[in-house]
Write an enzyme that holds these catalytic residues in place. Structure first.
Site, PDB file in Angstrom:
ATOM      1  N   TYR A  43       9.165   2.744  -3.763  1.00 55.41           N
ATOM      2  CA  TYR A  43       7.737   2.956  -3.984  1.00 55.41           C
ATOM      3  C   TYR A  43       6.990   1.629  -3.897  1.00 55.41           C
ATOM      4  CZ  TYR A  43       8.557   0.846  -8.495  1.00 55.41           C
ATOM      5  OH  TYR A  43       8.904  -0.052  -9.462  1.00 55.41           O
ATOM      6  N   LYS A  52     -11.945  -1.078  32.175  1.00 48.30           N
ATOM      7  CA  LYS A  52     -13.147  -0.458  32.714  1.00 48.30           C
ATOM      8  C   LYS A  52     -12.823   0.289  34.007  1.00 48.30           C
ATOM      9  CE  LYS A  52     -16.899  -2.803  31.884  1.00 48.30           C
ATOM     10  NZ  LYS A  52     -17.362  -4.189  32.044  1.00 48.30           N
ATOM     11  N   HIS A 101      -7.607 -15.042 -12.154  1.00 48.84           N
ATOM     12  CA  HIS A 101      -7.771 -14.070 -13.227  1.00 48.84           C
ATOM     13  C   HIS A 101      -8.916 -13.118 -12.897  1.00 48.84           C
ATOM     14  CE1 HIS A 101      -9.454 -12.756 -17.156  1.00 48.84           C
ATOM     15  NE2 HIS A 101      -8.179 -12.548 -17.403  1.00 48.84           N
ATOM     16  N   ARG A 108     -16.335   5.390  26.338  1.00 51.48           N
ATOM     17  CA  ARG A 108     -15.318   4.685  25.537  1.00 51.48           C
ATOM     18  C   ARG A 108     -15.260   5.356  24.169  1.00 51.48           C
ATOM     19  NH1 ARG A 108     -19.056  -0.735  25.203  1.00 51.48           N
ATOM     20  NH2 ARG A 108     -20.827   0.318  24.262  1.00 51.48           N
ATOM     21  N   SER A 135      11.834  -4.541  -9.397  1.00 50.94           N
ATOM     22  CA  SER A 135      10.455  -4.449  -8.946  1.00 50.94           C
ATOM     23  C   SER A 135      10.014  -5.823  -8.461  1.00 50.94           C
ATOM     24  CB  SER A 135       9.574  -3.971 -10.110  1.00 50.94           C
ATOM     25  OG  SER A 135       8.220  -3.961  -9.704  1.00 50.94           O
ATOM     26  N   ARG A 177     -18.732  -6.070  38.190  1.00 47.39           N
ATOM     27  CA  ARG A 177     -18.403  -6.342  36.774  1.00 47.39           C
ATOM     28  C   ARG A 177     -16.935  -6.750  36.652  1.00 47.39           C
ATOM     29  NH1 ARG A 177     -21.531  -1.481  36.002  1.00 47.39           N
ATOM     30  NH2 ARG A 177     -23.102  -1.727  34.363  1.00 47.39           N
ATOM     31  N   GLY A 192     -16.379 -14.015  26.857  1.00 41.98           N
ATOM     32  CA  GLY A 192     -16.139 -15.209  27.658  1.00 41.98           C
ATOM     33  C   GLY A 192     -15.837 -14.891  29.107  1.00 41.98           C
ATOM     34  N   CYS A 247       5.410  -4.378  -7.332  1.00 40.20           N
ATOM     35  CA  CYS A 247       4.239  -4.219  -8.191  1.00 40.20           C
ATOM     36  C   CYS A 247       3.289  -5.392  -8.067  1.00 40.20           C
ATOM     37  CB  CYS A 247       4.656  -3.995  -9.642  1.00 40.20           C
ATOM     38  SG  CYS A 247       5.473  -5.424 -10.369  1.00 40.20           S
ATOM     39  N   MET A 289     -16.752 -13.101  32.812  1.00 41.31           N
ATOM     40  CA  MET A 289     -18.010 -12.967  33.529  1.00 41.31           C
ATOM     41  C   MET A 289     -18.658 -11.625  33.260  1.00 41.31           C
ATOM     42  SD  MET A 289     -19.065 -13.158  37.459  1.00 41.31           S
ATOM     43  CE  MET A 289     -19.428 -11.404  37.444  1.00 41.31           C
TER      44      MET A 289
END
Lengths: 907, 907
Positions: free
Chosen positions: B881, B33, B466, B347, B793, B103, B112, B861, B114
């Site tokens: 691949y 910040k 399945h 932001r 594979s 802040r 959590g 695969c 302040m």
């Protein structure tokens, strides 16, 4: 330089020089038989003169397209001349004719190679000359027909049947039963008929020229090297195809030349007991074949002492000389021709396990061999022999073989068939009957019956099935997976084809061979306390670097293990304690209750049992480490089987649907409700693949109260026995770890509970924390594991399953059989560690864990811990110990010593 | 050197120098910040003056036992002086008092920590002064009571309830609903009561001294860094505990100072569509809270243009400036005080998937960001969004959530419940109804129903059950393992607690979140053909080095895969073809017959089906490789279930026992016999651990006729389509290999059959032979495999199971859930590759196989092929691949590009 293709038996030293002084090289050049004949000649043992054509000549002959190379044949003729000079006889002469034998002889003995041709040198003229000299035409014609027959079948490749048919016809005509009873005239006719056969089948005349006979025999030996049977055998036995065979040509001597002639075989020591005395059989006036054939009763070698004392003394001296020379017990063939002793062959003698041990020890005592040699001369299997009753060789003769299964736990057992554990126990305990318990397969709640039985038989399951594991654990002979047997527990029958065997019938099982016999076979009980074995195992302990521990769950097991030389307990399976009859209901309550309080109570109720079990183990193992593995199996193993329950429930429902009496209906309803509740719980715990399911550390993490209870039991027991003065070394082991966080979590639970107990008891117990390595991921991350583990123990049964993706129980009665018979796998990975895969993981685990914690204790507690090949591999890996069933401890001690000797760096 | 603990917002460059010019370092020093406020100040955006106390000051404070270090407080006071100078106001003055906010602000935003305290600097005297100046006592007293309340709860740790109770009492007394409607007198009394509360709960007087207020607030921020919630969060999010937090002190500005004041929030682009226009809401004469609270209707930002044209222009310019500066769409908070615009925060803005894609593409088009950046700004999950219908955010509001399960296949589906596959199919096909098929779990013979349904719901099974696999394969939304649901197929009800849902009732399932709702929720269908997405994926293809292939069994799947950009088929599961209705009986005949002839016939009968399937695939994949895996699953999967059969049989027997009619008895008897025969076969094929049983290559070796038939079908199909002008690249893959000999044997069978077909057909088809690597041993011996395999594979589903020793179906609805929730495992290894174990094996396999065959084609695969983290890992390994379900192809293209960009060597 001119190649020397032929070596006389008396030229062994020249051969040795040629190959550079190396005995292996001599065997390579001359073949085993030729080298041995030369060696005997060299040390002055009387060997009929002869020579060897080298394996190089064979290779050259084959390479040249089946032509003798260079002056090879001239060298043969020259060598023959040398024999003639020595023997005073002449090859092909009708004066004093020399007869020779011709034999193949490769570096390794090999079926499929050309066999012997005897009596080479005979022909029509020569036999007349011999008959004249010997006056024994029957012997001479018989020798001639043998030559033609052997030459025909061995050299010319004619089947033996037509020759045998001729002989059979003559025997029938004469009404006699042996060829010996045929007349000289018969034999003369037979010789002619045999010559006809040769002409008909081989399209050639039987060669009358002795040189032609020898040349053809020599070529036949060479060619047989490339015969199909020989090639197949070499492929199977992994023998190189370029070794070639030698050819041995040797003067014939005859033991059937009258009462001053004889022939026999003898061992330099007793092959059954190992005692240091000559043992053997001989016959006066006989040929070698007669001794073997048994158509005349043989005489024990001791009677030769009175019959021919000088010859006996000479033979005894020669036997001693050969034993000293070869530094091994010898198995010898001899012939006495007219009062002259000839040695025809010598080789290392076969012997029983007991004899092997005694001979090795006694040869060491006399300084003939070293302790290392003694240790390598006894095979681990021979040690195993001492641990189990055995069927005598005779007892199996004529016995009715019912089936063959897997030989999972060695030894012989005889008893009456019992189809349930309860009956087996009742018969054994209450009626003192010897029982063989038979089941399709066994389960944990069959154990009481298995313990009471003499032996265990199942029709399914593999080498690491429950039956096999329990049997090995308790040294019970067992045959499992005998799939030809149809075991019908309900009908109390075991059927093989059409034969039914009933409960109470006698059967005999051989766990060493996997055979199942009908009836009571005789057994022998060897003695593990054999003093020679004890000494050999002590020597083993001097040489081995691997520790030998035992897997034991009960004090009685541990006692046996210690008596057999175990140096620690590598695996105590705590869950075995859960299966005992009084405890199982508590365990089932713990599993089935939905109330945490009740579960807690059940866990607490188990504490005193476990504590007492551990205290008992600690007392026995005073001073030695005891590895206790926390609970491992999936919980459903403690509950009734799903199928059993569903079947029972279906039956109950049928009965209910027929019930008319109100009270009966009520009772049945209650039963249905109870069983349904149990079924629900069993169903909830069912897993598609229990082997990969909620077991091992996963249970401990889901039920930390159980871990705490077990840890408390261990430490309370440790404190208890410490107060008694016992030196206790507990090691707590976590099963089935796959991620370091599991270990971390369990270690926290353990440390807290151990600390709490030690504070309560005011004692400090030194302990170790560690884990099984039985999942590939655990092996791959052993460095991470080593951060929390002070020891690792390979669970190679499970590691093999997961590394191969094979369920052992399914596979060993299924596709694995095909895989082994088709040689897709070189050996059963559940019997011997698969070094190429599982072993690679083990090696990674050892290296990774030691890189993190150099002094980490690494052992193995899978079944492989008792397998000699696997033990050798563990030695290579540098493990600290192997742990096996108590009955394998002596075996493992020897195997570990052998591994250490084999792998010792050369000086 | 004196440490600089405090940086004014205008001293950002000094901070930057201090940390060495690195933006990450600035955020570390000042917190996110503080760094942002400084950055805005630097680029000339109007930010209310203020300063940041560094994170180093926080750490020093905590280390020193909660004492400010050195001259920190003096530096704060000095910085305050600088603000006073800038604003012309004085802190604590009654003339022109300065109010500030305080802040926390750490490097990473963190729950959590302040929260904000506003209006610091107010006290009894100061408010009088302000009232005098503003003439608005209501506003001032309200501000004061807010300060006391915030200070009390945030700084002094007093629960908020007593404060709220006081307010509630007043509202009740006055009969009003909001605090705004309370009178000034009320607020005065409330201030007193609040001060009482502080005294009572915190035992101190509310500090009247503004400096004391600021000091206490600062300390509270520091201390909150070590609060339990913050520590827990950091542990969970793996944020270091030594970062510390900054404290931001900033001049208060007020948007509620009259009609020339306002406050609002705005995005620099449309967060829903991504369109390049300002989007936001504001309120004239209001405070930030009011915009969020919604008690006054807000105005769209566009109306600010007419209300305050100059301010609007300024804001628009600032928004553009910020976007250009941060190179990202911005989410801004602003306040207008007396006609002066202040930015309070900026932001990066959150956005929908569509917006993310459009913004990334358009920013690239305008040159603001590079293509690489565009590619990394869209998450793969956002791409996935385009592929499935979604519930609109509104539709879930008020909907009745029935249960939550595993989100295994994304997207929204709405339909009526059907409990069987047949009914699902009938309703969907014949009646055109939208159906959600619900089952306890699904089996292969449910597939026709699953295909017909809109979505799939099960009460058990895991991420790779399945149901999950099939659903993902076909892009059907699915929620599985929703264990709260009790699915009673017989009763056709689904029960959750006491609520029953019946067959035919409407339900809506969200496969993206795992939620199950009652009723019909509204869905939106995004468009995969979105032009921005298309362009982004084209860019992805420019950058990625990994190929993206698809797993597809049917031509329709392959077509979809190709449309989505797949460059090959990485896995065609041939057994899926066996499950189709007309084929299953043939397959069952093949399995159950004992006659070899009949088996052969059945195998042959399957040939035309398979050939046609393969031909279809080849046509679609013209020019691209197609990997066909030979049959994999255990045979019993093609037969009825054991339990189903036993239950049926039990029922039949009960009916038989009641039957009286002779014809009925006859019929029942026939049925009993048939089912018993089937049961026998099913029993014979049953395995304790089917996952590790007779499947994959083991089947092929036991039934070579099956392998031959499949190979023939492949090559006949290849020849057929070649004649049509198709460019075909078949690759034949052997599943479940664990030993090289399996591969060698199968290759022999394949080569012989392929050769035979090619000769028959007179064509030469170029093909590859290879194997799955899905067993640890296969990975460990990949060098041996590479002798026979031209491609590998990775089947990472099975490889994960065996490497971990985990049965996925059991575990994902069992202990794995606990393991993940207790963080024993960092993530589900079935969702993302376990790099530490499974990944290690993969790496070994890649290295070993390439050492033997450098050009070997290696891919993956398993399910992981569609998971972005796993794709990144595959990129590291250098695979050729990844292959995933067609619906994951676009996701994989992006993920592969991101991996390539992230792993590209730095220039």
């Amino acid at each position: 330089m001119n190649t020397k293709w032929v070596y006389g038996f008396d030229e062994i030293e020249e051969a040795e020089r040629y190959v550079g002084g190396d005995w292996d090289g001599v065997r390579g050049l001359l073949g085993g038989k030729g080298a041995n004949l030369g060696e005997m000649t060299r040390i002055g043992v009387p060997v009929p003169p002869g020579f060897t054509v080298t394996t190089e000549a064979c290779n050259a002959y084959l390479e040249a397209g089946e032509e003798f190379s260079g002056d090879m044949w001239e060298q043969v003729l020259q060598a023959l001349k040398a024999i003639e000079a020595k023997s005073g006889k002449t090859f092909g002469s009708i004066e004093n004719p020399l007869l020779v034998s011709c034999r193949s002889g490769a570096k390794f003995s090999m079926p499929g190679m050309m066999d012997t041709v005897l009596n080479i040198g005979l022909n029509g003229q020569v036999i007349d000359a011999i008959i004249e000299r010997s006056g024994d035409p029957h012997f001479v014609y018989d020798s001639f027909r043998r030559l033609i027959q052997m030459f025909g079948s061995v050299v010319l490749g004619i089947r033996d049947e037509p020759f045998e048919e001729v002989l059979a016809n003559y025997r029938e005509q004469r009404g006699v039963s042996t060829d010996t009873d045929l007349t000289v005239e018969d034999l003369k006719e037979i010789v002619l008929k045999f010559k006809d056969l040769v002409r008909r089948y081989a399209n050639i005349d039987f060669p009358a020229d002795p040189y032609e006979q020898l040349r053809m025999a020599t070529e036949a030996v060479f060619k047989s090297w490339n015969g199909k049977r020989a090639r197949d055998y070499r492929n199977a036995a992994h023998i190189a195809h370029d070794l070639g065979t030698g050819v041995n040509v040797q003067t014939m001597v005859f033991g059937n030349m009258g009462d001053d002639s004889a022939t026999g075989v003898a061992m330099s020591r007793n092959a059954t007991t190992g005692e240091d005395t000559l043992e053997g059989d001989f016959l006066i006036n006989a040929q070698g074949e007669d001794v073997v054939a048994g158509n005349r009763p043989t005489e024990p070698i001791s009677t030769l002492k009175s019959a021919m004392p000088a010859i006996y003394d000479e033979f005894e001296t020669i036997a001693g000389k050969l034993e000293n020379h070869y530094r091994e017990m010898q198995d010898m063939e001899f012939t006495i021709e007219h009062g002259k002793l000839w040695l025809l062959q010598t080789r290392d003698g076969k012997r029983t396990a007991q004899a092997a041990v005694r001979i090795a020890v006694e040869m060491t005592d006399t300084g003939l061999i070293s302790k290392e040699e003694a240790l390598t001369r006894v095979s681990p299997d021979q040690v195993d022999f001492f641990l189990h009753p055995q069927f005598s060789g005779e007892s199996k003769r004529g016995a009715e073989l019912l089936a063959k299964g897997l030989n999972v736990s060695p030894g012989a057992a005889v008893g009456v068939l019992a189809f349930t554990a309860d009956l087996a126990e009742r018969w054994a305990k209450d009626e003192g009957r010897a029982v063989i318990m038979v089941r399709p397969e066994t389960k944990p709640d069959d154990v009481h019956g298995m313990l009471a039985a003499e032996g265990i038989l199942t029709s399914s399951g593999g080498r690491t099935s429950h039956a096999a594991l329990v049997a090995r654990q308790f040294g019970k002979p067992a045959v499992v997976g005998a799939s030809e047997l149809e075991v019908d527990v309900a009908a109390r029958t075991m059927t093989i084809d059409d034969q039914e065997v009933h409960e109470g019938d006698w059967v005999s099982i051989d766990g060493t061979t996997g055979e199942v016999f009908l009836g009571q076979l005789e057994t022998l009980v060897p003695n593990i306390q054999d003093p020679y074995l004890m000494r050999l195992l002590e020597w083993a302990d001097e040489f081995r670097t691997l520790g030998v521990w035992a897997n034991a769950d009960y004090p009685a097991d541990a006692e046996r293990a210690r008596a057999y030389g175990a140096e620690g307990i590598g695996l105590c399976r705590t869950e075995h304690m859960f299966f005992e009859q009084e405890r199982l209901p508590i365990v089932q309550r713990m599993i089935t209750t939905k109330s945490t309080g009740e579960q807690r109570e059940a866990v607490d109720a188990l504490l005193p049992f476990q504590r007492a079990d551990f205290a008992g183990l600690f007392r026995v193992m005073d001073g030695l480490p005891v590895i206790i593995r926390l609970i491992d199996p999936p919980l459903h193993e403690f509950l009734p089987g799903y199928e059993e329950l569903t079947h029972d429930l279906a039956d109950l429902k049928i009965r209910l649907s027929h019930a008319t009496d109100l009270k009966e209906v009520d009772e049945l309803l209650t039963q249905v409700t109870d069983e349904s509740t149990m079924l629900d719980r069993v169903e909830a715990l069912r897993e598609a693949n229990p082997m990969l399911g909620t077991r091992g550390v996963r249970l401990g993490i889901l039920m930390p109260a159980l871990t705490r209870m077990q840890v408390r039991a261990i430490f309370e027991a440790a404190c208890e026995v410490t107060r008694e003065g016992i030196d206790v070394h507990p090691e707590v082991m976590i099963p089935l770890t796959s991620h370091v966080n599991e270990l971390k979590r369990q270690r926290e639970v353990l440390e807290a509970e151990a600390q709490a107990v030690m504070e309560e008891q005011g004692l400090d117990i030194a302990y170790k924390f560690g884990t099984m390595i039985e999942i590939p991921r655990a092996a791959l991350t052993a460095d991470e594991m080593a951060e929390y583990a002070e020891f690792l123990s390979f669970g190679t049964n499970d590691l093999t399953q997961t590394t191969f993706g094979i369920s052992r129980d399914d596979a060993e009665s299924g596709f694995l059989i095909d895989y082994l018979s088709e040689e897709i796998l070189p050996s059963n990975p559940f019997a011997t560690i698969d070094t190429g895969g599982v072993g690679m993981l083990m090696q990674m685990a050892v290296e990774k864990s030691r890189s993190k914690r150099p002094d980490i204790e690494v052992g193995i507690c899978g079944e492989h811990g008792g397998d000699p090949d696997s033990i050798a591999f563990c030695n290579t890996l540098g493990l600290n110990y192997v742990s096996c069933s108590p009955f394998r401890v002596p075996v493992a001690r020897l195997a570990a010593a052998q591994a250490a000797i084999a792998q010792a760096p050369a000086d």
